[in-house]
Design an enzyme around this catalytic site. Structure first.
Site, short mmCIF file in Angstrom:
data_model
loop_
_atom_site.label_atom_id
_atom_site.label_comp_id
_atom_site.label_asym_id
_atom_site.label_seq_id
_atom_site.Cartn_x
_atom_site.Cartn_y
_atom_site.Cartn_z
CG ASP A 94 -1.77 1.23 1.36
OD1 ASP A 94 -1.69 2.11 0.49
OD2 ASP A 94 -2.52 1.33 2.35
CE1 TYR A 145 -3.09 -2.40 11.88
CE2 TYR A 145 -3.55 -0.05 11.70
CZ TYR A 145 -3.77 -1.35 11.30
OH TYR A 145 -4.66 -1.58 10.29
CE LYS A 186 -6.64 -1.91 6.68
NZ LYS A 186 -6.01 -0.69 7.19
#
Length: 390
Positions: free
Chosen positions: A32, A246, A249
């Protein structure tokens, strides 16, 4: 022949395919590097830039660029083997060039999966997900590339188990003599950075103890027990652990070989006919159904989801990518899609409660640790129970 989106080009057979004696490496690398709009899709300019970068490389036999959600997926064929530094650098440079376009367009999370500017000879560990296998092409080499968005590497555990170990999904395990010996599964322990091998069918019960916990144990690869040849490989690389916080995903990819000693095309896809629950969805912090969709529907927007998977089919011919065929562009999967949407409705009604929200041990890289630290002093010991002493 080059394949560039948004149109899915069908091979017409005009190009002469030369026979290549060397082994062929099929690499799928995803990242991404900028979402359009939000985290729902990939801007056409990024896909165009990726094609331009790959077209200019003499390293490749062929390539195809596609997307699922906000992830660019580079499907590459070459003769440089797995873990090639040259291919890793090419992919890194391609994704970096796409990131620059994303920054100019002010896309969401530009370059978020590129965790380091330094390239040390291997793209693994730098953020992008990688699945690759080196093979000798069979007389007919059929492969399926599975690509998912808004989920994690463990999303492949149940489908891979069904494809290569469950005779109720894959009847060929019973009726095809070339598959009756079963398959070996290589499983990664992502928490301890270890791996273990299981032989199916003898060790299925032991294996299920582990792969039934897909947040920690992930099927990395599957091998044919009769030939020791690779049958499937996934991108078992949890991005949030790589970054130490984080940042995404993971959005895994997987390569599966089909036909002639392996499960049929239909048996591979059958594993997605009943949607299963996976971790991911909004901010990677929720549980939801894995929705099988056509490429044109690979734009997750409802609560940044639900998680979805696309499947592109190719025939390999001398390293050339003959295809792709959009395998979920089949009305036979309409019921699976409706079931997934019904499950999504059910899960969403739970809001921030488990099991829709992930369990606490999987919330480590969200705001949970910060909230716990802030409120630490407000937790007090319970008074002792005089009758029980507890």
């Amino acid at each position: 022949m080059r394949h560039c989106p948004p149109n899915i080009n069908q091979w017409k057979g005009e190009n002469k395919i030369e026979k290549i004696e060397k082994k062929i490496t099929l690499s799928v690398i995803k990242a991404d590097v900028g979402g359009f709009v939000g985290h729902s899709g990939v801007h056409p300019e990024l896909l165009k830039k990726a094609c331009e970068e790959l077209d200019a490389s003499p390293l490749l036999i062929d390539h195809h660029v596609t997307y699922v959600g906000d992830d660019i997926n580079l499907i590459l064929t070459h003769e440089l083997g797995c873990n090639s530094g040259e291919i890793g650098r090419l992919a890194r440079n391609t994704l970096s060039a796409c990131t620059e376009v994303a920054k100019k367009l002010k896309l969401c999370g530009a370059g978020q999966d590129l965790l380091s500017d330094a390239f040390a000879g291997n793209i693994k560990g730098l953020g992008p997900g990688v699945a690759e296998m080196e093979i000798e092409e069979r007389k007919s080499e059929t492969v399926i590339i599975l690509m998912a968005d808004k989920t994690k590497p463990g999303a492949w555990n149940l489908p891979l188990y069904k494809i290569f170990a469950d005779p109720f999904n894959t009847t060929s395990l019973i009726i095809d003599p070339s598959m009756h010996c079963g398959f070996n599964f290589e499983v990664y322990d992502l928490a301890e950075n270890k791996k273990i091998n299981f032989a199916a069918p003898e060790e299925i019960y032991d294996m299920l103890v582990f792969i039934g916990a897909p947040g920690r144990f992930v099927i990395k690869s599957v091998y044919h027990r009769g030939t020791s040849e690779i049958a499937a490989v996934s991108s078992a690389q949890p991005l949030y652990r790589v970054a130490g916080r984080y940042v995404g995903k993971d959005d895994p990819v997987c390569i599966v070989r089909c036909q002639t000693g392996y499960p049929s095309l239909g048996e591979v896809l059958e594993a997605f006919s009943h949607p299963h629950l996976v971790a991911g969805w909004l901010r990677g912090s929720h549980t939801g159904p894995l929705l099988p969709v056509e490429v044109k529907d690979a734009h997750p927007v409802r609560f940044d989801g639900p998680p979805r998977v696309i499947a592109l089919g190719f025939q390999l011919a001398g390293g050339k990518l003959v295809g792709p065929q959009d395998m979920f562009a089949d009305p036979a999967f309409d019921n699976a899609r409706q079931v997934a949407l019904d499950i999504a409705d059910y899960m969403r009604r739970m809001g921030p409660f488990e099991p829709h929200r992930l369990h606490l041990d999987e919330m480590e890289y969200t705001t949970m640790p910060q909230v716990m630290r802030k409120l630490k002093e407000r937790f007090i010991d319970l008074p002792e129970d005089k009758e029980t002493g507890t």
